[in-house]
Write a protein that holds these residues in place. Structure first.
Motif, mmCIF file in Angstrom:
data_model
loop_
_atom_site.group_PDB
_atom_site.id
_atom_site.type_symbol
_atom_site.label_atom_id
_atom_site.label_comp_id
_atom_site.label_asym_id
_atom_site.label_seq_id
_atom_site.Cartn_x
_atom_site.Cartn_y
_atom_site.Cartn_z
ATOM 1 N N THR A 66 0.830 -1.212 0.000
ATOM 2 C CA THR A 66 0.000 0.000 0.000
ATOM 3 C C THR A 66 0.863 1.260 0.000
ATOM 4 O OG1 THR A 66 -0.107 0.041 2.399
ATOM 5 C CG2 THR A 66 -1.860 -1.132 1.248
ATOM 6 N N TYR A 69 2.649 2.739 -4.806
ATOM 7 C CA TYR A 69 2.591 2.901 -6.256
ATOM 8 C C TYR A 69 1.351 3.751 -6.560
ATOM 9 C CZ TYR A 69 1.549 1.494 -11.039
ATOM 10 O OH TYR A 69 1.242 1.499 -12.356
ATOM 11 N N PRO A 70 1.504 4.804 -7.382
ATOM 12 C CA PRO A 70 0.439 5.817 -7.442
ATOM 13 C C PRO A 70 -0.903 5.322 -7.960
ATOM 14 C CG PRO A 70 2.128 6.215 -9.128
ATOM 15 C CD PRO A 70 2.659 5.162 -8.215
ATOM 16 N N GLU A 71 -0.896 4.268 -8.754
ATOM 17 C CA GLU A 71 -2.185 3.799 -9.293
ATOM 18 C C GLU A 71 -2.890 2.866 -8.318
ATOM 19 O OE1 GLU A 71 -3.001 3.568 -13.387
ATOM 20 O OE2 GLU A 71 -0.903 3.196 -13.856
ATOM 21 N N ALA A 72 -2.152 2.338 -7.369
ATOM 22 C CA ALA A 72 -2.728 1.347 -6.454
ATOM 23 C C ALA A 72 -2.260 1.659 -5.035
ATOM 24 C CB ALA A 72 -2.292 -0.055 -6.864
ATOM 25 N N LEU A 73 -2.880 2.662 -4.436
ATOM 26 C CA LEU A 73 -2.437 3.049 -3.094
ATOM 27 C C LEU A 73 -2.921 2.076 -2.038
ATOM 28 C CD1 LEU A 73 -2.782 6.897 -3.473
ATOM 29 C CD2 LEU A 73 -0.733 5.500 -3.587
ATOM 30 N N SER A 74 -3.867 1.228 -2.452
ATOM 31 C CA SER A 74 -4.259 0.114 -1.591
ATOM 32 C C SER A 74 -4.779 -0.976 -2.519
ATOM 33 C CB SER A 74 -5.350 0.541 -0.607
ATOM 34 O OG SER A 74 -6.531 0.852 -1.323
ATOM 35 N N TYR A 75 -4.963 -2.168 -1.980
ATOM 36 C CA TYR A 75 -5.445 -3.274 -2.814
ATOM 37 C C TYR A 75 -6.773 -3.853 -2.331
ATOM 38 C CZ TYR A 75 -1.110 -3.211 -5.404
ATOM 39 O OH TYR A 75 -0.082 -2.819 -6.212
#
Lengths: 332, 1199
Positions: A66, A69-75
């Motif tokens: 988390t 990475y700017p496109e996936a700040l959480s999963y």
């Protein structure tokens, strides 16, 4: 014929009680157990260690990757509520109580006083008829004395007893230098019942992969000898009721345990292996034997072959073992 | 006015809160940077949150933005209040529906986190290219410049759309506003209610389609009336600006916050004025205010309502004194007379001139594309340009344009920063929790003090070992600084690995504080700092503190996450709050954040706080620098010029200074550059034990980053090898007499340990050890670097001798995909690597947007590489939705050129000889040896054609390489294949062309952060499926099989690696379309990535994932084309589900649903396996093979 028995202050319709197993995770199974003649059900165990480790694991898993990475700040979505403790278990108790008429006995598995006290209270509030405290622990710290560990166990029992008003049974292992002393101390700490004995999972070595693997093995009828001995020895020496577990597969096994002094007999491997309907088979075998041998009630036979009431009290003690080995050697 | 309430949140959340409250239907599709708005809406809906009118909005995920727009159009047409959120290409996909919605005068608001468009390259960052591409659709366009405005104008646009019947695009800058965390005054329901007219809602409903009052919309109109009908809407557009201003005025009465269609800031008698819109206005506002205060006659017009463009309102906002205007556009319209806002302003001024208003000079300029920094210094440069006798026209600001010479010079020393604003910069690693901690810190400050607060985060594009830089500001006045901090009073370096990579003191202001997390005792810390850092700290008279946060984190059980510890340090030394008060606030925040995860987690973090202060030390700063350590160059000196001069600065974080002339004009980049970016990520790397190794090749097969390689070579090659270089006798019969080595690239390894997990060989003395084991990297780094270099110089095995029958044999094939930025332990990249090992020298890849396009093609460096002959994969990414078609285009094009080349070869036969022509034309090129020979013959052909001046010969020279087989592979994730690109994929399969499709199936949209796709299995928790996905996974393979002529394989490398290899070989060899669906474990599964392959194995054993191959050619042989390669499920599905938090999470968030879903999922497994067994067990019939024209069998479905 009266199969009823008294256990933890509860009047049960028979001594046949499915013990803690994954089967009771499913509410339908609990109903089927009742239908098959179970007199009470011990629910699957909640493990203190497991809950703790699950909390850490979930926390780490949800944080993994988390804010990086700017496109996936959480999963994962952030749920408003997480039942990371015993909430689901409590709900399960409530549902089991609502769905059946037999006593429901939850089982908790922990060796420290910590959060278990609160948990025991919650279980009581959820409507449990009694509580089974499973002291499932394998101490491996060479610097910790047996006395310390024994005290810790007794303290846990006392603490749980102080916290709840429902009866508490304590499920223990036989691995104490003097089990009679431990049984007495548990008794004095207020345990309403002792469940003899815990069977620890024994790991195996997998030769193909050279790995140590958990290996869950069903009990065999031979496994009942150890609890039977101690039930026979403890019968009427302590206040607590005695529950037999391990190796009870047939009606005759139940009879032996009751004659040794058990109030109830816990069924696990036989039900896992043969299905829930096997409870009915065991009950029928029990009835047939009692009928054939003209016993009218469980109460009548309980303890009749305990150390206190059997013809040869010494038979339950160690010397007997030596003699048995001797006989075996002669035969060989 | 309602009671003031302040929250600290980001732009996306601020907008989503309003949009959710005012909607009944929300259709969503993930796209950065707007995805969080949809995620919020879905999460609130799942949690039962109600809208303004007390009902829970329906949130539905669609298969694409086009789908979302269609669904919204439908919802609006039937009278619901509906909205969506999108950006960039997503908005482009909505345009067809947007024309319809506007043409039908339908009230709605789409909220856009404005983002760049994919042109020469994709960018996820912010500018106005997307919204400008929609300006002709007839939608009103309202622009917000800050988080506060984004919230406020979200409401104003909803109010205005209902009143005007014109649909609204409400937009704000992607990342700069969407992801900026700021303290704002939030809107109450009372304000919302007061702004939205129930009458207008009723009217909206009455316009909805209903059989109770039937009407018809969407007619086809003819030349006689279409034109007139198109003109009917004009009065609505004329009224619209007035309606918006009225809504703004009502809003001001309710909240005290006043907005205008155009807002002016600056000197009342300004002569030089900047006109612009978006977050850049905030930086410009600061600059203009400061300059005006210094007496300069300058001003700024902020454009809020861009469409309909109200020229009169614009002129009214502009001071009459203005002499020159610079219009700044955050977009690029090549070939136009000017960028859009510029042209609109010119038009308005001309209209004004008609009424006698003096006509000022007007110049247009571009700034801020792809979130390029835009600072007050740049605003000043723009204003200075206006002061010139001949201002530069069509200028750029913020870059160095040494080609078009458009750029303005900027004096970076100009700053509007003041001392009453506290500024802090934090360098962290993605995995250490720095960003999360800073988000908490800013909330603590925002919600525990009177300070306004702002946080903005800069991320890396790598998915493993990524740096994050946090920029935090707080002060007594609202913060307008929409640019990065250059003068921070506090700088923290959370990872000592950054010391020799970055100039960490660069953003530190004189007299500031520098905090370092370091493993060394306090008295040794200074000596570990590089010379430039020591010098800067001394010169700036900095205070320096240190803590061994990693040790504290380990001791309290937090692993590598040092977030809470560094947060505590920040508060302890920055003095933002009194220390005790700060610690209490942190603890409260911990309790608030972690309570739902259990007391253990709360206590762990509290312990971290308690243990921090005692471990925090001040470092004595000496008078002069003595260090011999240097910040190392980003790439080695021996790298090619382009890598050194262009990619190197980007790696070092100095990409902003790369001039236009250094960039490729058309987005073409060299491959094989990842090898120069030594990221040195892992403190542990695998080390080979030749004695234990059985040379099975599994470690090499599964390595996601191609850092473990093997070679078989002649023993004489060992002469001159470094002393620590390891080798063994080759065990494979085919390589008898050869030496064998497995070598690890020590500075490229991410330390994922998949190789160790998969290794089947155990050390006979210590069974815990395998043939490859993780060992500390630092002590062996240098020697292993030498070994790696030596290993690379060893010759590759002749590919003609390479057999590809087993993993063991394939391991020596050179990978042409290496060192990507994928997650450590990635489950996708091993498949791509395998593809390049097998066919890399003839491979053309069409790659859908997603994880694989990011780790495959995100700058600075590229992982696709070349062999010694210079051959390797050629790679391109078109879009997300069109990838299959893109790849089909490759195929058709290459086939056409090959066909033409063959025709030309025949034509030149008299010149080059029949024998060569026959050999070339008759070579089937089915084996490596065939292809090798073909290349030799084509070389011979070209040799013979050299100097031949016939037109055929010249044409053939340009096409001759097409005579060698080219393999077209189309790669993408399940979001592409199952959802947005499914239509195209289906068409490509149906085409029968020789296109190979590899679906990297993670069962979720991984790249955008874990949203549900149609591949997501039942019961899995994903974003947009917060309550667990209620329906099962789409069976893409089964759908493809029904064509009969498609080779289909479902593989899982961790389930059966040989099966994967076989499928790849068969797919490539098959003369027709092939589809491989490859199970890829993923960080979005919530698993321990080290065990990813084990999870794959259990996925197969439990039947969650089936292994099968459907080979149409088997049908031709009279066999059933389908082979099920999995054993019947023999592990309960629950065992697999329990291994992955995507499933387990549901047992924690909704245990009842979990029980039901999991039961059903177990049934799914049984039913699916039975179906496949049934299909595979069926005897083929004659009719099966006669069914299709090309004699391909069709065997699917029950008898």
């Amino acid at each position: 014929m009266d199969l009823s028995t008294q256990y933890l202050g509860l009047r049960l319709k028979s001594p046949l009680v499915p013990s803690a197993s994954p089967l009771s995770e499913d509410l339908d199974n609990i109903k089927r157990m009742e239908d098959a003649g179970a007199a009470a059900v011990v629910l699957y165990s909640i493990f203190e260690e497991q809950i703790r480790s699950e909390r850490y694991e979930l926390h780490h898993a949800l944080n993994q990757g988390t804010e990086s990475y700017p496109e996936a700040l959480s999963y994962f979505p952030d749920p408003t509520q997480l039942f990371v403790g015993v909430e689901d278990y409590l709900k399960h108790i409530e549902r089991a109580k609502a769905a059946t008429t037999i006593p429901i006995i939850p089982s908790i598995n922990g060796c420290t006083s910590g959060g278990w006290i609160d948990f025991a209270k919650q279980i009581e509030q959820a409507g449990a008829d009694a509580l089974e405290l499973n002291l499932y622990n394998i101490p491996t710290n060479g610097d910790q004395s047996g006395a310390d560990i024994e005290k810790q166990y007794v303290d846990v029992v006392a603490a749980v007893k102080a916290a709840v008003t429902i009866p508490v049974a304590v499920k223990v292992s036989p691995f104490f230098t003097n089990f009679a002393n431990m049984a007495k101390r548990f008794d004095e700490a207020g345990a309403n019942g002792l469940v003899l004995f815990n069977r620890f999972y024994q790991p195996d070595i997998e030769l193909e992969t050279l790995e140590v693997v958990p290996n869950v093995m069903y009990s065999t009828p031979m496994a009942m000898r150890l609890p039977m001995r101690w039930i026979a020895i403890l019968f009427e020496r302590i206040r607590a009721d005695l529950a037999a577990t391990s190796g009870i597969h047939r009606g005759t096994d139940v009879i032996k345990m009751v004659m040794a002094g058990a109030s109830v007999t816990m069924l696990c491997s036989s039900v896992l292996r043969h299905g829930i309907k096997h409870i009915r088979v065991i009950e029928q075998e029990l009835r047939d034997w009692m009928d054939e041998h003209e016993y009218t009630s469980i109460d009548q036979m309980r303890g009749s072959l305990s150390q206190k009431y059997c013809a040869d009290p010494g038979a339950f003690e160690r010397a007997q073992y030596i003699r048995a080995v001797g006989v075996h050697t002669l035969r060989g | 006015m309602s009671e003031q309430k302040f929250y600290t949140l980001d732009g996306n959340e601020a907008v989503a809160r309003v949009a959710y409250k005012l909607s009944e239907v929300v259709a969503i599709y993930p796209i950065t940077p707007s995805s969080p708005m949809g995620e919020w809406a879905d999460a609130w809906s799942a949690a039962g949150a109600k809208n303004l009118w007390g009902t829970i909005p329906s949130v539905i995920e669609m298969q694409s933005e086009g789908g979302a727009a269609g669904a919204i159009h439908g919802a609006l047409q039937t009278g619901s209040l509906a909205t969506t959120f999108t950006a960039s290409q997503g908005l482009l996909l909505m345009i067809p529906n947007m024309y319809k919605i506007a043409g039908e005068l339908t009230a709605t608001v789409f909220h856009i986190a404005a983002r760049s468009l994919a042109a020469q390259g994709l960018s996820i960052f912010g500018d106005h290219q997307d919204v400008m591409a929609a300006r002709q659709t007839g939608w009103a366009m309202l622009c917000s410049n800050s988080v506060q405005e984004a919230q406020d104008l979200a409401l104003i646009s909803q109010s205005a759309t209902l009143d005007s019947r014109i649909p609204f695009l409400h937009f704000f800058d992607g990342f700069r506003t969407s992801h900026e965390v700021a303290k704002i005054e939030v809107l109450s329901d009372d304000v919302l209610r007061a702004m939205i007219s129930e009458d207008r809602i009723r009217e909206h409903r009455l316009r909805g389609l209903s059989p109770d009052r039937p009407v018809l919309r969407g007619t086809a109109q003819n030349p006689d009336v279409y034109f007139q009908a198109r003109e009917t809407v004009n009065p609505y557009y004329q009224r619209c600006p007035g309606i918006v201003q009225a809504a703004m005025d009502r809003f001001a009465q309710l909240t005290g916050r006043r907005y205008g269609l155009f807002d002016y800031v600056g000197a009342p008698d300004a002569e030089r004025v900047v006109v612009m819109m978006g977050s850049g206005c905030e930086a410009a506002h600061e600059a203009v205010e400061l300059l005006a205060a210094r007496g300069e006659k300058v001003g700024l017009v902020k454009v809020r309502l861009y469409r309909p463009f109200d020229a009169a309102a614009f002129l009214a906002a502009l001071p009459k004194s203005v002499k020159s205007i610079a219009v700044l556009d955050r977009t690029k319209e090549p070939g136009a007379g000017g960028e859009p806002l510029h042209l609109d302003v010119v038009h308005a001024l001309f209209e004004g001139a008609e009424d006698g208003r003096p006509l000022p000079k007007v110049v247009g300029g571009r700034y801020g594309l792809s979130s390029k920094e835009f600072t007050p210094a740049m605003v000043r440069a723009v204003l200075d340009n206006l002061a010139a006798a001949k201002p530069k026209k069509a200028f750029t600001v913020g870059i160095i344009d040494d080609v078009g010479m458009t750029s303005l010079d900027v004096d970076d020393s100009f700053t509007t920063e003041t001392d009453d604003v506290r500024r802090a910069v934090f360098f962290g690693l993605g995995a250490d929790g720095t960003v999360g901690a800073n988000k908490e810190s800013i909330k603590i400050i925002g919600e525990n003090t009177e300070n306004y607060a702002q946080a903005y985060f800069v991320y890396d594009s790598k998915k493993s070992g990524a740096i994050t830089i946090s920029h935090l500001r707080f002060g007594k006045k609202p913060i307008r600084s929409t640019y990065l901090i250059s003068q921070a009073q506090f700088v923290a370096c959370h990872q000592p690995v950054f010391l020799d990579r970055y100039e960490l003191a660069e953003p530190l202001a004189p007299g500031g504080t520098f905090l370092l997390n370091a493993p060394w005792p306090v008295e040794e810390v200074w000596s570990h700092l590089p010379d430039s850092l020591q010098t800067a700290l001394i010169a700036k008279k900095a205070k320096v503190y240190t803590i061994n946060a990693t040790k504290v984190a380990r001791e309290v059980g937090m692993g590598g996450r040092i977030n809470t510890i560094m947060q505590t340090c920040f508060f302890a030394v920055s003095g933002v709050l009194p220390r005790e008060e700060a610690l209490d606030a942190i603890k409260s925040s911990i309790i608030k954040s972690y309570s739902k995860k259990g007391d253990e987690i709360v206590q762990m973090n509290i312990r971290a706080v308690d243990n921090t202060v005692a471990n925090l030390f001040e470092v004595t700063v000496p008078d002069r620098a003595t260090s011999t350590l240097r910040v190392r160059p980003p790439v080695p000196a021996g790298a090619p010029d382009f890598v050194r001069n262009v990619l190197g600065p980007i790696i070092a974080g100095r990409g902003d200074r790369v001039p236009v002339s250094a960039m490729p004009v058309d987005g073409t980049f060299p491959t094989g550059t990842a090898r120069w970016e030594k990221r040195n990520l892992s403190l542990e790397i695998p080390v080979w034990d030749p004695q234990t190794c059985i040379q099975c090749g599994k470690c090499i097969f599964v390595c996601p980053h191609a850092v473990i390689r093997s070679k078989a070579y002649e023993p004489k090659q060992l002469e001159g090898a470094p002393t620590t270089f390891k080798s063994a006798e080759s065990r494979l019969p085919a390589w008898k007499g050869l030496k064998f080595t497995i070598q690890v690239a020590p500075e490229d390894c991410t330390g994922c340990a998949l190789c160790v997990e998969i290794c089947p060989a155990k050390n006979k003395k210590e069974a815990r050890l395998r043939a490859i084991n993780m060992m500390p990297q630092p002590p062996i780094r240098e020697e292993e670097n030498l070994n790696w270099d030596y290993f690379l110089r060893l010759p590759e095995l002749d590919r003609r001798k390479l057999t590809t029958q087993s993993v063991r044999e394939v391991q020596v094939a050179e990978p042409l995909f290496e060192f990507s930025g994928a997650c450590a332990g990635c489950g996708e990249t091993p498949y791509i690597k395998l593809l390049t090992q097998l066919f890399g020298d003839r491979l053309v890849i069409a790659n859908a947007t997603g994880c694989s396009s990011i780790y495959g093609g995100n700058l600075p460096t590229t992982p696709y590489s070349t062999n010694r002959d210079g051959r390797g994969p050629a790679w391109s990414n078109s879009l997300f939705e069109d990838n299959a078609e893109f790849g089909l285009g490759f195929r058709v094009s290459l086939d056409k050129q090959r066909e033409f080349a063959r025709e030309l070869v025949e034509q030149v036969a008299p010149q080059v000889g029949d024998s060569l022509v026959r050999r070339i034309l008759q070579n089937k090129q089915r084996s490596e040896a065939d292809i090798y020979e073909q290349r030799e013959w084509v070389t011979e052909l070209k040799h013979k054609l050299a100097g031949n001046t016939s037109s055929e010969a010249k044409r053939l020279m340009a096409l001759a390489d097409m005579l060698v087989r080219k393999s077209v592979w189309v790669i993408g994730g399940d979001g592409w294949a199952y959802d947005i690109g499914y239509g195209g994929l289906d068409h490509v399969l149906a085409s029968g062309r020789n296109v190979k499709i590899l679906v990297l199936d993670t069962e979720v949209y991984s790249n955008t952060g874990g949203q549900m796709s149609k591949s997501t299995p039942r019961g899995a928790v994903a974003k947009f499926a917060a309550g667990g996905k209620p329906i099962g996974k789409k069976d893409l393979g089964l759908i493809a099989m029904q064509y009969g002529h498609v080779y289909v394989a479902s593989v899982a490398m961790g389930g059966k690696d040989e099966h994967t290899l076989k499928a790849f070989m068969e797919a490539e060899a098959y003369d027709g379309p092939s589809l491989i669906i490859a199970y890829s474990h993923c960080i979005a599964h919530g698993i321990d990535m080290t065990g990813g392959l084990k999870n794959q194995k259990v996925a197969v054993q439990s039947g969650h994932w089936l292994l099968y191959r459907y080979h149409p050619d088997r049908g031709l042989e009279g066999k059933n084309p389908l082979q099920v390669d999995s054993a019947p499920p023999h592990v309960p599905l629950g065992e697999f589900l329990q291994m992955e938090n995507r499933f387990r999470m549901l047992t924690k968030s909704n245990p009842d649903a979990a029980r039901e879903f999991f039961k059903q999922a177990q049934k799914d497994v049984r039913v699916r396996f039975d179906l496949y067994q049934h299909l595979a067990g069926r005897e083929p019939k004659v009719s099966d093979t006669a069914a299709t024209g090309d004699n391909k069998p069709v065997v699917v479905g029950a008898d």
